[in-house]
Scaffold this motif. Structure first.
Motif, PDB file in Angstrom:
ATOM      1  N   LEU A 129       0.837  -1.199   0.000  1.00 50.05           N
ATOM      2  CA  LEU A 129       0.000   0.000   0.000  1.00 50.05           C
ATOM      3  C   LEU A 129       0.869   1.245   0.000  1.00 50.05           C
ATOM      4  N   GLY A 130       0.518   2.190  -0.859  1.00 57.44           N
ATOM      5  CA  GLY A 130       1.199   3.477  -0.870  1.00 57.44           C
ATOM      6  C   GLY A 130       0.220   4.595  -0.559  1.00 57.44           C
ATOM      7  N   GLU A 131       0.720   5.713  -0.098  1.00 55.11           N
ATOM      8  CA  GLU A 131      -0.137   6.854   0.248  1.00 55.11           C
ATOM      9  C   GLU A 131       0.526   8.139  -0.223  1.00 55.11           C
ATOM     10  N   GLU A 132      -0.280   9.056  -0.721  1.00 58.80           N
ATOM     11  CA  GLU A 132       0.218  10.367  -1.113  1.00 58.80           C
ATOM     12  C   GLU A 132      -0.879  11.396  -0.861  1.00 58.80           C
ATOM     13  N   THR A 133      -0.545  12.655  -1.043  1.00 59.19           N
ATOM     14  CA  THR A 133      -1.498  13.743  -0.840  1.00 59.19           C
ATOM     15  C   THR A 133      -1.923  14.299  -2.192  1.00 59.19           C
ATOM     16  N   GLY A 134      -3.237  14.419  -2.388  1.00 64.61           N
ATOM     17  CA  GLY A 134      -3.767  14.921  -3.645  1.00 64.61           C
ATOM     18  C   GLY A 134      -3.655  16.426  -3.762  1.00 64.61           C
ATOM     19  N   ASP A 135      -4.106  16.947  -4.902  1.00 61.45           N
ATOM     20  CA  ASP A 135      -4.002  18.381  -5.184  1.00 61.45           C
ATOM     21  C   ASP A 135      -4.793  19.225  -4.203  1.00 61.45           C
ATOM     22  N   ARG A 136      -5.849  18.660  -3.617  1.00 62.50           N
ATOM     23  CA  ARG A 136      -6.692  19.402  -2.666  1.00 62.50           C
ATOM     24  C   ARG A 136      -6.351  19.051  -1.223  1.00 62.50           C
ATOM     25  N   GLU A 159      -6.123  16.046   0.006  1.00 58.17           N
ATOM     26  CA  GLU A 159      -6.776  14.818   0.459  1.00 58.17           C
ATOM     27  C   GLU A 159      -5.797  13.649   0.411  1.00 58.17           C
ATOM     28  N   ALA A 160      -6.061  12.666   1.245  1.00 51.05           N
ATOM     29  CA  ALA A 160      -5.238  11.452   1.249  1.00 51.05           C
ATOM     30  C   ALA A 160      -5.672  10.543   0.110  1.00 51.05           C
ATOM     31  N   LEU A 161      -4.702  10.067  -0.650  1.00 44.08           N
ATOM     32  CA  LEU A 161      -4.948   9.131  -1.736  1.00 44.08           C
ATOM     33  C   LEU A 161      -4.098   7.882  -1.509  1.00 44.08           C
ATOM     34  N   PHE A 162      -4.630   6.747  -1.932  1.00 40.96           N
ATOM     35  CA  PHE A 162      -3.966   5.475  -1.684  1.00 40.96           C
ATOM     36  C   PHE A 162      -3.838   4.705  -2.990  1.00 40.96           C
ATOM     37  N   GLY A 163      -2.760   3.941  -3.104  1.00 41.84           N
ATOM     38  CA  GLY A 163      -2.536   3.184  -4.325  1.00 41.84           C
ATOM     39  C   GLY A 163      -1.741   1.925  -4.079  1.00 41.84           C
ATOM     40  N   VAL A 164      -1.352   1.295  -5.175  1.00 40.05           N
ATOM     41  CA  VAL A 164      -0.607   0.041  -5.136  1.00 40.05           C
ATOM     42  C   VAL A 164       0.841   0.307  -5.524  1.00 40.05           C
ATOM     43  N   LEU A 165       1.731  -0.265  -4.765  1.00 39.78           N
ATOM     44  CA  LEU A 165       3.154  -0.224  -5.084  1.00 39.78           C
ATOM     45  C   LEU A 165       3.630  -1.639  -5.372  1.00 39.78           C
ATOM     46  N   LEU A 166       4.322  -1.802  -6.472  1.00 38.53           N
ATOM     47  CA  LEU A 166       4.939  -3.080  -6.805  1.00 38.53           C
ATOM     48  C   LEU A 166       6.437  -2.925  -6.620  1.00 38.53           C
ATOM     49  N   ASP A 167       6.951  -3.569  -5.609  1.00 37.44           N
ATOM     50  CA  ASP A 167       8.354  -3.380  -5.216  1.00 37.44           C
ATOM     51  C   ASP A 167       8.671  -1.896  -5.026  1.00 37.44           C
ATOM     52  N   GLY A 168       7.706  -1.171  -4.436  1.00 34.44           N
ATOM     53  CA  GLY A 168       7.892   0.234  -4.127  1.00 34.44           C
ATOM     54  C   GLY A 168       7.615   1.180  -5.272  1.00 34.44           C
ATOM     55  N   VAL A 221      -6.785   5.854  -5.229  1.00 33.59           N
ATOM     56  CA  VAL A 221      -8.193   5.870  -4.850  1.00 33.59           C
ATOM     57  C   VAL A 221      -8.324   6.603  -3.515  1.00 33.59           C
ATOM     58  N   PRO A 222      -9.505   7.158  -3.226  1.00 35.24           N
ATOM     59  CA  PRO A 222      -9.666   7.953  -1.998  1.00 35.24           C
ATOM     60  C   PRO A 222     -10.035   7.142  -0.770  1.00 35.24           C
ATOM     61  N   SER A 223      -9.746   5.846  -0.787  1.00 35.17           N
ATOM     62  CA  SER A 223     -10.107   4.966   0.326  1.00 35.17           C
ATOM     63  C   SER A 223      -8.978   3.984   0.596  1.00 35.17           C
ATOM     64  N   ARG A 224      -8.535   3.945   1.852  1.00 37.09           N
ATOM     65  CA  ARG A 224      -7.499   2.982   2.216  1.00 37.09           C
ATOM     66  C   ARG A 224      -7.989   1.547   2.021  1.00 37.09           C
ATOM     67  N   ALA A 225      -9.237   1.275   2.425  1.00 34.02           N
ATOM     68  CA  ALA A 225      -9.774  -0.082   2.310  1.00 34.02           C
ATOM     69  C   ALA A 225      -9.825  -0.534   0.855  1.00 34.02           C
ATOM     70  N   LEU A 226     -10.198   0.389  -0.030  1.00 32.64           N
ATOM     71  CA  LEU A 226     -10.267   0.056  -1.448  1.00 32.64           C
ATOM     72  C   LEU A 226      -8.868  -0.226  -1.996  1.00 32.64           C
ATOM     73  N   ALA A 227      -7.904   0.583  -1.609  1.00 32.27           N
ATOM     74  CA  ALA A 227      -6.529   0.356  -2.053  1.00 32.27           C
ATOM     75  C   ALA A 227      -5.994  -0.967  -1.518  1.00 32.27           C
ATOM     76  N   GLN A 228      -6.340  -1.299  -0.283  1.00 33.89           N
ATOM     77  CA  GLN A 228      -5.892  -2.577   0.273  1.00 33.89           C
ATOM     78  C   GLN A 228      -6.469  -3.756  -0.512  1.00 33.89           C
ATOM     79  N   ALA A 229      -7.708  -3.602  -0.989  1.00 31.34           N
ATOM     80  CA  ALA A 229      -8.298  -4.658  -1.817  1.00 31.34           C
ATOM     81  C   ALA A 229      -7.582  -4.754  -3.161  1.00 31.34           C
ATOM     82  N   LEU A 230      -7.162  -3.626  -3.707  1.00 23.72           N
ATOM     83  CA  LEU A 230      -6.372  -3.647  -4.935  1.00 23.72           C
ATOM     84  C   LEU A 230      -5.030  -4.347  -4.703  1.00 23.72           C
ATOM     85  N   VAL A 231      -4.378  -4.000  -3.615  1.00 20.39           N
ATOM     86  CA  VAL A 231      -3.103  -4.641  -3.269  1.00 20.39           C
ATOM     87  C   VAL A 231      -3.289  -6.151  -3.175  1.00 20.39           C
TER      88      VAL A 231
END
Length: 280
Positions: free
Chosen positions: A54-61, A63-72, A85-95
């Motif tokens: 799981l990765g996390e970054e800050t959006g333009d506004r 907001e917290a955004l979450f995504g998938v990291l493959l080997d970082g 995506v704007p949901s940690r749970a959703l990003a975890q499901a993607l991971v």
């Protein structure tokens, strides 16, 4: 938690793996399966990463955004947009989908990834057309065309469909005309415009999910019932499959049709997961 700005992008082969998506087309629910069949004709790409995280970054506004990291490294869509995506749970499901891939990357086993890819790449540009299609479905919604016989089927449809109609009429401020036969009926535009206003401000993920549910079930009213919280996912799926289940009871189940249904249910469950993760 890994920083999503670290490292380079993973292999830019996701367009070939996951294919393209045209929001608003009526057979969109079948396209992923067709692409999977096409992909089966050639070897699937090998898993090229050791770990998905799981990765996390800050959006333009801010907001917290979450995504998938493959080997970082960040995952990108077929259109080379960073997947967030704007949901940690959703990003975890993607991971979890990426981590579940073993020796090969099989898009047929990644319905949530496909849905999020298509949403990020196409929904915002097609927002108006998608909402227009949802509204137009109200004139062709199959639950407005019940059977007249046999009685057991009529009663089964009534049990599962009438409460949906009643709730939609209450929420959308009108009455749905029910008809039988091949002649289409035109519903009051009042309800369509009310639904348009309700869904005009959905974010791209919610809109992509309700549109996917509509195309998978063939019903804008069932998509509304799920979004509204009136019915749960299993009840919506049961209502959508009544005619199909009836034919299976009469004639038995075809193996290929069973596989298509399982595929559609996985697509449906992915869209349900998006709505659940983003429900406020």
């Amino acid at each position: 938690m890994a920083d999503m700005d670290k490292g380079k992008e993973p292999r830019e082969q996701f367009g070939a793996i996951f294919g393209d998506f045209a929001p608003g087309q009526k057979d969109s629910s079948e396209n992923p399966m067709m692409r999977s069949k096409e992909a089966a004709k050639t070897p699937l790409p090998k898993r090229f990463y050791k770990a998905a995280s799981l990765g996390e970054e800050t959006g333009d506004r801010g907001e917290a955004l979450f995504g998938v990291l493959l080997d970082g490294r960040k995952v990108k869509s077929p259109a080379k947009k960073t997947i967030t995506v704007p949901s940690r749970a959703l990003a975890q499901a993607l991971v979890a989908e990426w981590e579940a891939q073993e020796k090969e990357i099989n898009p047929a086993l990644m319905p949530l990834t496909r849905l999020v890819n298509s949403t990020i790449d196409g929904v915002e540009a097609s927002r108006g057309a998608m909402i227009d299609e949802i509204v137009s479905y109200l004139n062709n919604d199959f639950i407005c065309y019940p059977a007249t016989h046999p009685e057991r089927l009529v009663l089964r449809q009534k049990e599962h469909w009438h409460p949906v109609l009643d709730r939609a009429e209450e929420a959308l401020g009108g009455r749905f005309v029910q008809a039988s036969g091949i002649l289409a009926v035109e519903q009051s535009p009042v309800m369509g415009e009310r639904l348009r206003r309700l869904w005009a401000d959905l974010d791209i993920f919610q809109l992509g999910a309700v549109h996917s549910i509509m195309t998978l079930t063939g019903s804008a009213l069932l998509a509304f019932a799920l979004w509204d919280g009136f019915l749960g996912p299993d009840a919506v799926w049961t209502a959508a499959m009544i005619d199909e289940d009836w034919n299976i009871e009469l004639w038995g189940e075809d193996e290929e049709a069973s596989k298509r249904r399982q595929f559609r249910r996985a697509e449906f469950d992915a869209a349900v997961l998006v709505l659940a993760a983003l429900r406020h």
